[in-house]
Design a protein around this motif. Structure first.
Motif, PDB file in Angstrom:
ATOM      1  N   GLU A   1     -34.258  47.868 -17.506  1.00 39.67           N
ATOM      2  CA  GLU A   1     -35.716  47.958 -17.418  1.00 39.67           C
ATOM      3  C   GLU A   1     -36.250  47.095 -16.268  1.00 39.67           C
ATOM      4  O   GLU A   1     -37.016  47.567 -15.421  1.00 39.67           O
ATOM      5  CB  GLU A   1     -36.295  47.506 -18.768  1.00 39.67           C
ATOM      6  CG  GLU A   1     -37.790  47.324 -18.817  1.00 39.67           C
ATOM      7  CD  GLU A   1     -38.547  48.623 -18.735  1.00 39.67           C
ATOM      8  OE1 GLU A   1     -37.944  49.678 -19.015  1.00 39.67           O
ATOM      9  OE2 GLU A   1     -39.746  48.577 -18.369  1.00 39.67           O
ATOM     10  N   ILE A   2     -35.801  45.857 -16.237  1.00 43.44           N
ATOM     11  CA  ILE A   2     -36.316  44.917 -15.236  1.00 43.44           C
ATOM     12  C   ILE A   2     -35.927  45.367 -13.828  1.00 43.44           C
ATOM     13  O   ILE A   2     -36.705  45.274 -12.881  1.00 43.44           O
ATOM     14  CB  ILE A   2     -35.780  43.505 -15.536  1.00 43.44           C
ATOM     15  CG1 ILE A   2     -36.428  42.980 -16.819  1.00 43.44           C
ATOM     16  CG2 ILE A   2     -36.027  42.555 -14.378  1.00 43.44           C
ATOM     17  CD1 ILE A   2     -35.779  41.762 -17.401  1.00 43.44           C
ATOM     18  N   MET A   3     -34.726  45.929 -13.717  1.00 43.60           N
ATOM     19  CA  MET A   3     -34.272  46.371 -12.419  1.00 43.60           C
ATOM     20  C   MET A   3     -35.100  47.540 -11.898  1.00 43.60           C
ATOM     21  O   MET A   3     -35.448  47.595 -10.718  1.00 43.60           O
ATOM     22  CB  MET A   3     -32.824  46.798 -12.537  1.00 43.60           C
ATOM     23  CG  MET A   3     -32.093  46.683 -11.265  1.00 43.60           C
ATOM     24  SD  MET A   3     -30.353  46.690 -11.643  1.00 43.60           S
ATOM     25  CE  MET A   3     -29.924  45.047 -11.254  1.00 43.60           C
ATOM     26  N   SER A   4     -35.436  48.450 -12.805  1.00 43.23           N
ATOM     27  CA  SER A   4     -36.238  49.578 -12.372  1.00 43.23           C
ATOM     28  C   SER A   4     -37.643  49.120 -11.961  1.00 43.23           C
ATOM     29  O   SER A   4     -38.156  49.505 -10.908  1.00 43.23           O
ATOM     30  CB  SER A   4     -36.310  50.607 -13.505  1.00 43.23           C
ATOM     31  OG  SER A   4     -37.196  51.629 -13.184  1.00 43.23           O
TER      32      SER A   4
ATOM     33  N   PHE B   1     -37.972  40.296  -5.365  1.00 46.15           N
ATOM     34  CA  PHE B   1     -37.012  39.325  -5.894  1.00 46.15           C
ATOM     35  C   PHE B   1     -37.694  38.286  -6.768  1.00 46.15           C
ATOM     36  O   PHE B   1     -37.758  37.116  -6.421  1.00 46.15           O
ATOM     37  CB  PHE B   1     -36.230  38.676  -4.751  1.00 46.15           C
ATOM     38  CG  PHE B   1     -35.265  39.619  -4.096  1.00 46.15           C
ATOM     39  CD1 PHE B   1     -34.064  39.926  -4.717  1.00 46.15           C
ATOM     40  CD2 PHE B   1     -35.558  40.215  -2.882  1.00 46.15           C
ATOM     41  CE1 PHE B   1     -33.168  40.812  -4.123  1.00 46.15           C
ATOM     42  CE2 PHE B   1     -34.674  41.096  -2.288  1.00 46.15           C
ATOM     43  CZ  PHE B   1     -33.479  41.398  -2.912  1.00 46.15           C
ATOM     44  N   THR B   2     -38.194  38.722  -7.878  1.00 45.19           N
ATOM     45  CA  THR B   2     -38.715  37.760  -8.842  1.00 45.19           C
ATOM     46  C   THR B   2     -37.516  37.079  -9.506  1.00 45.19           C
ATOM     47  O   THR B   2     -36.397  37.595  -9.453  1.00 45.19           O
ATOM     48  CB  THR B   2     -39.522  38.476  -9.933  1.00 45.19           C
ATOM     49  OG1 THR B   2     -38.650  39.396 -10.587  1.00 45.19           O
ATOM     50  CG2 THR B   2     -40.703  39.226  -9.357  1.00 45.19           C
ATOM     51  N   PRO B   3     -37.738  35.926 -10.157  1.00 48.90           N
ATOM     52  CA  PRO B   3     -36.606  35.299 -10.861  1.00 48.90           C
ATOM     53  C   PRO B   3     -35.972  36.258 -11.872  1.00 48.90           C
ATOM     54  O   PRO B   3     -34.740  36.315 -11.984  1.00 48.90           O
ATOM     55  CB  PRO B   3     -37.251  34.112 -11.567  1.00 48.90           C
ATOM     56  CG  PRO B   3     -38.426  33.759 -10.731  1.00 48.90           C
ATOM     57  CD  PRO B   3     -38.934  35.064 -10.183  1.00 48.90           C
TER      58      PRO B   3
ATOM     59  N   PHE C   1     -32.124  35.374 -19.716  1.00 53.91           N
ATOM     60  CA  PHE C   1     -33.038  34.693 -18.800  1.00 53.91           C
ATOM     61  C   PHE C   1     -33.944  35.715 -18.118  1.00 53.91           C
ATOM     62  O   PHE C   1     -35.153  35.516 -17.998  1.00 53.91           O
ATOM     63  CB  PHE C   1     -32.268  33.918 -17.732  1.00 53.91           C
ATOM     64  CG  PHE C   1     -31.600  32.670 -18.249  1.00 53.91           C
ATOM     65  CD1 PHE C   1     -32.288  31.804 -19.106  1.00 53.91           C
ATOM     66  CD2 PHE C   1     -30.314  32.347 -17.890  1.00 53.91           C
ATOM     67  CE1 PHE C   1     -31.692  30.651 -19.593  1.00 53.91           C
ATOM     68  CE2 PHE C   1     -29.700  31.196 -18.368  1.00 53.91           C
ATOM     69  CZ  PHE C   1     -30.383  30.348 -19.216  1.00 53.91           C
ATOM     70  N   ALA C   2     -33.343  36.831 -17.680  1.00 56.45           N
ATOM     71  CA  ALA C   2     -34.156  37.864 -17.038  1.00 56.45           C
ATOM     72  C   ALA C   2     -35.281  38.268 -17.981  1.00 56.45           C
ATOM     73  O   ALA C   2     -36.446  38.366 -17.583  1.00 56.45           O
ATOM     74  CB  ALA C   2     -33.283  39.070 -16.681  1.00 56.45           C
TER      75      ALA C   2
ATOM     76  N   THR D   1     -40.746  28.498  -8.616  1.00 53.79           N
ATOM     77  CA  THR D   1     -39.816  27.684  -7.830  1.00 53.79           C
ATOM     78  C   THR D   1     -38.693  27.178  -8.710  1.00 53.79           C
ATOM     79  O   THR D   1     -37.506  27.279  -8.373  1.00 53.79           O
ATOM     80  CB  THR D   1     -40.558  26.484  -7.209  1.00 53.79           C
ATOM     81  OG1 THR D   1     -41.763  26.981  -6.643  1.00 53.79           O
ATOM     82  CG2 THR D   1     -39.714  25.807  -6.176  1.00 53.79           C
ATOM     83  N   LEU D   2     -39.071  26.650  -9.873  1.00 56.29           N
ATOM     84  CA  LEU D   2     -38.033  26.197 -10.799  1.00 56.29           C
ATOM     85  C   LEU D   2     -37.141  27.369 -11.182  1.00 56.29           C
ATOM     86  O   LEU D   2     -35.937  27.214 -11.373  1.00 56.29           O
ATOM     87  CB  LEU D   2     -38.664  25.579 -12.046  1.00 56.29           C
ATOM     88  CG  LEU D   2     -39.398  24.244 -11.843  1.00 56.29           C
ATOM     89  CD1 LEU D   2     -39.911  23.706 -13.173  1.00 56.29           C
ATOM     90  CD2 LEU D   2     -38.497  23.230 -11.172  1.00 56.29           C
ATOM     91  N   GLY D   3     -37.755  28.549 -11.290  1.00 56.22           N
ATOM     92  CA  GLY D   3     -36.983  29.741 -11.624  1.00 56.22           C
ATOM     93  C   GLY D   3     -35.921  30.040 -10.580  1.00 56.22           C
ATOM     94  O   GLY D   3     -34.780  30.343 -10.914  1.00 56.22           O
ATOM     95  N   TYR D   4     -36.304  29.936  -9.289  1.00 55.72           N
ATOM     96  CA  TYR D   4     -35.319  30.214  -8.235  1.00 55.72           C
ATOM     97  C   TYR D   4     -34.205  29.178  -8.248  1.00 55.72           C
ATOM     98  O   TYR D   4     -33.032  29.514  -8.096  1.00 55.72           O
ATOM     99  CB  TYR D   4     -36.000  30.250  -6.865  1.00 55.72           C
ATOM    100  CG  TYR D   4     -36.880  31.471  -6.696  1.00 55.72           C
ATOM    101  CD1 TYR D   4     -36.366  32.752  -6.945  1.00 55.72           C
ATOM    102  CD2 TYR D   4     -38.207  31.362  -6.318  1.00 55.72           C
ATOM    103  CE1 TYR D   4     -37.169  33.865  -6.808  1.00 55.72           C
ATOM    104  CE2 TYR D   4     -39.020  32.476  -6.186  1.00 55.72           C
ATOM    105  CZ  TYR D   4     -38.490  33.732  -6.434  1.00 55.72           C
ATOM    106  OH  TYR D   4     -39.283  34.836  -6.312  1.00 55.72           O
TER     107      TYR D   4
END
Ligand code: HEM
Ligand SMILES: [Cu+2]
Lengths: 189, 603
Positions: free
Chosen positions: B314-317, B391-393, B447-448, B465-468
């Motif tokens: 889902e997140i990838m789409s 490119f979100t976390p 996590f995703a 930022t913390l996510g990256y």
């Protein structure tokens, strides 16, 4: 696929559906145990149960009758004959308790045949498997008591027969499960 | 009004109450009914998530402790003795303590974090929101599911503090070790608590699973046919089916084991001598337990993985702004995996004296899993292909998941061959395999999911930022930790050994083990940073101001930013299309609620 599930949605109440899935799950537990039994019974030094205690026959009669009673209770409920419904539920309940008592006596009889917890043969499996089955009947009894109390004291506003149907289905299930287990032990044990 | 609602009177009631709440606001929820004994699926999901996070910290800490010993054998850490007393005499992890730590690490992570914490959380939060239901089929059972999990947690936690310590025969608790109190301290009271706790846990999973299945099949909103469901829901569905059919078998094994431990039966015991004492038990079979355990155990690894797969799809789409590639193939491969999951358990038992012919059948079935797995990987990669990737976390973790799944799946093929497994069984290679493919990969899926749905859960964003930082350190760290373990395993280094100094040939790995330990500590610290980010953002994170921050098609983004109990104000929206219309007919995305246009192209 769409059409089938669409129709199913109209037919089957979610609680009933949940019950059916629960039944599948309970069956898996007994399938696990009985297949363990089969595997073990093919190994050397296996000791089966030679003589099935007679109390298990009495309990069979009790649970069969109780199934009949709950089915009639369900019919009475649908026809709104609440007096009849109550006495039939009470009958089911008594027969259910009787079943448990007979199982207990049956275990006692087996114990007296020197079949105790020592070992890993048919007798030990019997204690575990029949014991777990009895626990499921006990669960049904608790549910019936709750319904019984509701039938007597509840301000019965809902006319839905769903809870009674769910209880009846479950009851028939533990009944059928018992017959299966008994036959299983008679043939393989 | 959806059909599901008009059929069931009691559900209409909750619906009406909900209206009152929004209309007059006179229906007050107390703190207890809102946050503690809540029947709102969203709150229950958050309860699972937060309990899971606490367990993850505990379980993760255990691994850091035993890694200290593995990385620095012989070194003394006085602080350990301060905290753990005789368990770490002289500042060194004692053998019993090591086994207890390894066992609890596995148990906690596999069951309490990656089963309850992962599918408990996201099945609860996403199922009603994404299929368009006000709540689960039975909110009451759902609440009970959490509280049984809580009870299981309390029992397991308490076993850590008893004098003889927690269970310590490995997360797979093989008898005879686990059946005989005199065999080790960890097989005393701790083992009983383990079994009782797991029994409660199984009840919790079953109650949850029953609910997920009947909710998905019965409570979908109008127009939400099965093939219009997001892949997350399909994954949760198969997960629940696996759980409902396999956990009871573990329960039956646990019950037999309880009998052996406490009532003198010998289901799993035969011909045993402990400390010179000859035991009377006869006729049992320890292998029988392995069959019962792995009949659950293998589906269990997919119970852990499938929700992650669903969320990643889902997140990838969403973040590629492209439809998922091969929806039906994704669905079919989920189905195939679910079926095969029940047919491969004996690949954990190749070296137990399994009949080699039977073994070859399990080899075949095991390797067959590679086919649906490969289909899924192919589809994820093609979904990314020429996507307009954001490119979100969450997206990074989803991509990381695919990388880990490929690496770990490939090593599975080594292990799946019974002849190679003779060499690799019970070595660090197995540890590397399942940590990459199951442990870390499923954590990445989780996590995703947390990064992606946090705005829906709390109405705020996690700090990016913390996510990256979280992603990159964890990604690099995970490979640094687990990749070298393959080499150790190929060289024959056994798993679950505290002290390997007896083998001269393993001395070459001394520095490698140090490196692994150091990286583990760093990665663990970064997870704590994530936990900080999580709790900080619940209260102080950037506020969500739009209903649909990611531009996604699924139904949860049509609810208010902070949905109340009942999810939608007014009627539940109707669904007109599948959830993956991204980048279609020149439009960035078309929500599921939008009717098909007159001259719209087919997807
Ligand atoms: C192509 C796919 C896969 C194959 C062929 C495969 C094969 C195997 C085999 C043969 C073993 C037993 C190794 C041994 O103990 O000697 C094993 C262990 C394991 N696998 Fe896989 N696997 C695959 C994918 C997965 C996936 C997707 C997961 C989890 C999501 C997973 C989780 C595990 C776990 C947890 C163990 C170790 C259990 C233990 O002994 O503690 N595997 N795998
Ligand atoms: Cu497996």
């Amino acid at each position: 696929m769409d059409i089938v599930t669409d129709q199913q949605r109209k037919k089957l109440h979610p609680h009933k559906f949940t019950l059916w899935v629960a039944i599948a799950s309970i069956l898996m537990m007994f399938a696990g145990l009985t297949s363990a039994f089969i595997v073990k019974s093919n190994q050397a030094n296996w000791q089966g149960v030679e003589e099935m205690p007679k109390f298990f026959w009495y309990s069979t009669v009790a649970i069969l009758l109780s199934s009949l009673a709950i089915q009639m209770a369900l019919r009475a409920f649908r026809q709104r004959e609440m007096g009849k419904y109550r006495s039939l539920i009470a009958t089911t309940l008594v027969l259910g308790v009787l079943f448990i008592v007979f199982q207990w006596l049956g275990f006692g009889e087996l114990w007296d045949q020197q079949i105790t917890f020592k070992g890993a043969g048919g007798g030990q499996f019997l204690y575990v498997i029949f014991g777990l089955h009895a626990l499921h009947v006990l669960g049904g009894i608790v549910a019936l008591i709750v319904m019984f109390i509701k039938a007597f004291f509840g301000k019965t506003k809902t006319y839905s027969s769903v809870p009674v149907e769910v209880a009846a289905t479950y009851w028939h299930f533990v009944d059928g499960l018992w017959i299966y287990l008994l036959v299983f032990f008679l043939i393989i044990g | 009004m959806s059909e599901a609602l008009s059929v069931h009177p009691e559900i209409v009631t909750t619906h009406d109450v909900h209206h009152d709440e929004h209309g007059g606001g006179h229906h007050k929820e107390t703190f207890i009914s809102k946050y503690i004994f809540s029947m709102d699926h969203k709150t229950i999901g958050k309860q699972f998530l937060i309990t899971g996070i606490i367990w993850a910290i505990v379980g993760g800490l255990f691994s850091v402790l035993f890694r200290l010993q593995l990385g620095y054998p012989g070194q003394s850490f006085p602080i350990l003795e301060t905290f753990f007393g005789h368990w770490a005499k002289g500042g060194q992890i004692q053998p019993e303590f090591y086994y207890a730590l390894v066992t609890m690490h596995g148990t906690v992570l596999v069951f309490f974090v990656l089963t309850a914490g992962l599918s408990g959380t996201f099945a609860n939060i996403l199922i009603p929101l994404q299929i368009g239901a006000r709540d689960m089929a039975s909110p009451m059972l759902n609440m009970l599911s959490y509280w049984f999990f809580f009870l299981a947690s309390v029992i397991m936690m308490s076993s850590l503090f008893i004098q003889t310590g927690p269970a310590s025969g490995g997360w797979t608790i093989y008898p005879p070790l686990s059946a005989l109190g005199q065999a080790s301290d960890g097989s005393k009271l701790g083992m009983d608590l383990w079994l009782v706790s797991m029994a409660m846990f199984i009840v919790s999973s079953l109650l949850g699973g029953l609910n997920y299945i009947s909710t998905i099949l019965n409570m979908r909103t109008k127009g939400m046919s099965m093939t219009r469901m997001p892949l997350t829901i399909w994954a949760m569905f198969f997960t629940a089916v696996l759980g409902v059919l396999s956990f009871p078998v573990l329960l039956s094994g646990a019950i037999l084991l309880l009998f052996d431990r406490n009532l003198g039966t010998s289901f799993f015991l035969s011909d045993i001598v402990v400390n010179g004492e000859v035991l009377p038990n006869e006729g049992g079979s320890a292998i029988l337990f392995q069959h019962l355990f792995w009949f659950l155990g293998h589906p269990e690894v997919y119970i852990i993985l499938l929700p992650a797969m669903g969320m990643v799809s889902e997140i990838m789409s969403v973040n590629s702004r492209k439809p998922i590639f091969g929806y039906m193939a994704m669905l079919g491969s989920l189905f195939a995996i679910a079926i095969l999951a029940f047919l491969v358990w004996a690949h954990h038992m190749f070296v137990t004296g399994l009949n080699p012919f039977l073994g070859s059948i399990f080899v075949l079935l095991t390797l067959l899993i590679a086919v649906p797995s490969a289909i899924k990987v192919f589809n994820w990669l093609t979904t990314l292909w020429r996507g307009n990737i954001r490119f979100t976390p969450a997206m990074l973790f989803a991509i990381g998941f695919v990388s880990l799944f490929i690496s770990g799946g490939l090593t599975g093929i080594f292990l799946g061959n019974s002849t190679i497994d003779i060499h690799l069984h019970d070595t660090m290679f197995v540890v590397a395999h399942f940590h990459i493919v199951m442990g870390v990969a499923s954590f990445f899926g989780m996590f995703a999911g947390v990064y992606h749905w946090f705005p829906k859960m709390f109405g705020r964003y996690l700090n990016n930022t913390l996510g990256y930082i979280h992603f990159w350190v964890t990604m690099v760290g995970a490979y640094l930790i687990f990749w070298p373990m393959h080499y150790e395993g190929l060289a024959g280094m056994p798993r679950r050994y505290l002290d390997k100094s007896g083998w001269v040939s393993f001395n070459q790995f001394g520095d490698l083990d140090k490196m692994i330990t150091v990286v583990s500590i760093i990665v663990f610290a970064v997870q704590l940073m994530f936990v900080f980010n999580f709790f900080y953002s619940i209260f102080k994170g950037r506020k969500v101001t739009t209903q649909n921050p990611w531009g996604a098609n699924t139904l949860e983004w049509t609810t208010p930013i902070r949905p109340g109990h009942g999810n939608w104000v007014g009627e539940i929206p109707e669904v007109h299309r599948w959830p993956y219309d991204y980048g279609k007919d020149g439009r960035d995305f078309i929500p599921q609620t939008e009717p098909i246009g007159a001259n719209e192209s087919k997807h």
